[in-house]
Design a protein around this motif. Structure first.
Motif, PDB file in Angstrom:
ATOM      1  N   GLY A   1       0.830  -1.198   0.000  1.00 56.79           N
ATOM      2  CA  GLY A   1       0.000   0.000   0.000  1.00 56.79           C
ATOM      3  C   GLY A   1       0.861   1.243   0.000  1.00 56.79           C
ATOM      4  O   GLY A   1       2.057   1.199  -0.333  1.00 56.79           O
ATOM      5  N   THR A   2       0.260   2.350   0.391  1.00 55.58           N
ATOM      6  CA  THR A   2       1.009   3.599   0.533  1.00 55.58           C
ATOM      7  C   THR A   2       1.846   3.520   1.792  1.00 55.58           C
ATOM      8  O   THR A   2       1.325   3.291   2.884  1.00 55.58           O
ATOM      9  CB  THR A   2       0.066   4.801   0.617  1.00 55.58           C
ATOM     10  OG1 THR A   2      -0.731   4.855  -0.572  1.00 55.58           O
ATOM     11  CG2 THR A   2       0.842   6.094   0.776  1.00 55.58           C
ATOM     12  N   VAL A   3       3.155   3.694   1.647  1.00 55.50           N
ATOM     13  CA  VAL A   3       4.071   3.558   2.779  1.00 55.50           C
ATOM     14  C   VAL A   3       4.189   4.899   3.495  1.00 55.50           C
ATOM     15  O   VAL A   3       4.465   5.931   2.880  1.00 55.50           O
ATOM     16  CB  VAL A   3       5.458   3.075   2.312  1.00 55.50           C
ATOM     17  CG1 VAL A   3       6.433   3.025   3.488  1.00 55.50           C
ATOM     18  CG2 VAL A   3       5.344   1.705   1.654  1.00 55.50           C
ATOM     19  N   ASN A   4       3.982   4.877   4.802  1.00 55.89           N
ATOM     20  CA  ASN A   4       4.095   6.066   5.648  1.00 55.89           C
ATOM     21  C   ASN A   4       5.197   5.836   6.672  1.00 55.89           C
ATOM     22  O   ASN A   4       5.266   4.773   7.289  1.00 55.89           O
ATOM     23  CB  ASN A   4       2.789   6.338   6.392  1.00 55.89           C
ATOM     24  CG  ASN A   4       1.596   6.450   5.466  1.00 55.89           C
ATOM     25  OD1 ASN A   4       1.252   7.530   5.008  1.00 55.89           O
ATOM     26  ND2 ASN A   4       0.941   5.319   5.172  1.00 55.89           N
ATOM     27  N   THR A   5       6.038   6.835   6.875  1.00 55.99           N
ATOM     28  CA  THR A   5       7.098   6.740   7.863  1.00 55.99           C
ATOM     29  C   THR A   5       6.886   7.808   8.933  1.00 55.99           C
ATOM     30  O   THR A   5       6.352   8.888   8.657  1.00 55.99           O
ATOM     31  CB  THR A   5       8.487   6.917   7.220  1.00 55.99           C
ATOM     32  OG1 THR A   5       9.507   6.771   8.204  1.00 55.99           O
ATOM     33  CG2 THR A   5       8.625   8.280   6.561  1.00 55.99           C
ATOM     34  N   THR A   6       7.251   7.485  10.163  1.00 53.70           N
ATOM     35  CA  THR A   6       7.109   8.432  11.261  1.00 53.70           C
ATOM     36  C   THR A   6       8.263   8.226  12.235  1.00 53.70           C
ATOM     37  O   THR A   6       8.770   7.112  12.374  1.00 53.70           O
ATOM     38  CB  THR A   6       5.762   8.248  11.991  1.00 53.70           C
ATOM     39  OG1 THR A   6       5.659   9.195  13.068  1.00 53.70           O
ATOM     40  CG2 THR A   6       5.609   6.847  12.556  1.00 53.70           C
ATOM     41  N   ASN A   7       8.700   9.321  12.861  1.00 53.09           N
ATOM     42  CA  ASN A   7       9.742   9.251  13.875  1.00 53.09           C
ATOM     43  C   ASN A   7       9.241   9.870  15.163  1.00 53.09           C
ATOM     44  O   ASN A   7       8.447  10.820  15.144  1.00 53.09           O
ATOM     45  CB  ASN A   7      10.998  10.004  13.417  1.00 53.09           C
ATOM     46  CG  ASN A   7      11.688   9.327  12.257  1.00 53.09           C
ATOM     47  OD1 ASN A   7      12.236   8.241  12.400  1.00 53.09           O
ATOM     48  ND2 ASN A   7      11.657   9.965  11.097  1.00 53.09           N
ATOM     49  N   LEU A   8       9.695   9.326  16.295  1.00 54.34           N
ATOM     50  CA  LEU A   8       9.439   9.980  17.574  1.00 54.34           C
ATOM     51  C   LEU A   8      10.045  11.380  17.523  1.00 54.34           C
ATOM     52  O   LEU A   8      11.224  11.537  17.198  1.00 54.34           O
ATOM     53  CB  LEU A   8      10.071   9.180  18.713  1.00 54.34           C
ATOM     54  CG  LEU A   8       9.255   8.014  19.251  1.00 54.34           C
ATOM     55  CD1 LEU A   8      10.152   7.018  19.944  1.00 54.34           C
ATOM     56  CD2 LEU A   8       8.205   8.528  20.204  1.00 54.34           C
ATOM     57  N   GLU A   9       9.230  12.369  17.837  1.00 52.86           N
ATOM     58  CA  GLU A   9       9.683  13.754  17.686  1.00 52.86           C
ATOM     59  C   GLU A   9       9.006  14.627  18.725  1.00 52.86           C
ATOM     60  O   GLU A   9       7.796  14.510  18.951  1.00 52.86           O
ATOM     61  CB  GLU A   9       9.363  14.240  16.273  1.00 52.86           C
ATOM     62  CG  GLU A   9       9.997  15.553  15.905  1.00 52.86           C
ATOM     63  CD  GLU A   9       9.879  15.864  14.418  1.00 52.86           C
ATOM     64  OE1 GLU A   9      10.246  16.983  14.021  1.00 52.86           O
ATOM     65  OE2 GLU A   9       9.401  14.982  13.668  1.00 52.86           O
TER      66      GLU A   9
END
Length: 246
Positions: free
Chosen positions: A214-222
Motif C-alpha cells: 500500500g502507501t508507505v508512511n514513515t514516522t519518527n518519535l519527535e
C-alpha cells in the motif's frame, strides 16, 4: 495508541497490582494470568510532535499484519521511561487500534523490565507475565476475519512461550497496518529510554512486505522539532529504528 503511565508506577517498576477482569481468551505455555492496567493515549502524528516511530501502510483494507524483532538492551543512564515495540491494525488515521507487543522499561530506580501486552484500543492494555529478556526474538501478528473477530499473537521462541488472544471489535475500519516503536508516558511526548537500535523483520501486511502492501508512511518519535528516533530504510520486509535522544 497505548496508555499513559504515572510517575509513581514507573518508580515502582510498573507494579502489577491493578486487577481488572480480562476479556477475550488466551493460551500460552505456562499458567500466568494476564495483568490489565493503565489507560492509553492516542497519537495524531502531528508535525514535530509524534510518539510513534516506524512504518505504516494505508490505502487498502488490511486484515493481517506481522512483525518480528530482537529485544534490545536498554541503557537507563540517560532517562527513565517506557518504550514499546508492537504491530497492529488501524490507528494511523482512525481512533481504534488492534495491537500486541512489548514494553521495555527503565524505572526511576534504574532497573530494566520487559512487559508483554495486548490491546484493543480504546479498551485498556492487558499485560501478561511471561519472561522476556534482552536478546530474545519476538514474533507478533494481528489477524481479523473482516467481520469483527481478531486473533492477536505474541511469541518468544527464545523462551518457548506463545500468547494468543481472541477478541471482538465490529467497528474496526481496517484502514492501516503498522509496526511501531512508541514512547509511553504521562507527558504529551514522554521520555524515550535509550534502546540503541531495534531491527524489525518479517514486516508484512495482507501477506505482502510493507514496501508493496500500500502507501508507505514513515514516522519518527519527535518532540518540538527534535528527533528522538530515526527510521532506517524500509527494505521489503525489514527496517531498523535507532534511538537518538531522550
Amino acid at each position: 495508541m497505548r496508555r499513559t503511565i504515572s510517575a509513581a508506577l514507573l518508580t515502582l517498576g510498573l507494579a502489577a497490582t491493578l486487577a481488572v477482569p480480562a476479556t477475550g481468551t488466551a493460551s500460552a505455555a505456562g499458567t500466568s494470568a494476564p495483568v490489565p492496567h493503565l489507560d492509553h493515549r492516542i497519537d495524531r502524528h502531528a508535525s514535530g510532535d509524534s510518539n510513534w516511530g516506524g512504518y505504516a501502510v494505508t490505502g487498502g483494507t488490511y486484515r493481517t499484519v506481522t512483525g518480528n524483532w530482537t529485544v534490545p538492551a536498554l541503557d537507563c543512564s540517560a532517562t527513565s521511561g517506557d518504550i514499546s515495540f508492537w504491530s497492529g491494525l488501524d490507528g494511523w488515521t482512525s481512533s481504534s487500534v488492534e495491537q500486541i507487543g512489548l514494553d521495555a522499561v527503565c524505572t526511576r530506580k534504574g532497573a530494566v523490565q520487559y512487559n508483554p501486552w495486548v490491546e484493543m484500543y480504546p479498551a485498556n492494555s492487558i499485560y501478561f507475565t511471561e519472561t522476556v529478556k534482552a536478546g530474545d526474538t519476538m514474533t507478533s501478528s494481528v489477524t481479523t476475519n473482516g467481520s469483527g473477530s481478531f486473533t492477536l499473537t505474541l511469541a518468544d521462541p527464545t523462551r518457548g512461550w506463545t500468547k494468543t488472544y481472541t477478541k471482538t471489535l465490529t467497528s474496526a475500519p481496517l484502514s492501516s497496518a503498522e509496526v511501531i516503536v512508541e514512547a509511553i508516558g504521562s507527558a504529551s511526548i514522554p521520555a524515550c529510554p535509550d534502546f540503541h537500535q531495534v531491527q524489525f523483520t518479517d514486516v508484512t501486511a495482507n501477506g505482502q512486505g510493507f514496501g508493496s502492501a500500500g502507501t508507505v508512511n514513515t514516522t519518527n518519535l519527535e518532540r518540538g522539532g527534535t528527533l528522538l528516533t530515526q527510521d532506517g530504510a524500509l527494505n521489503g520486509t525489514s527496517f531498523p529504528v535507532s534511538w537518538l535522544h531522550a
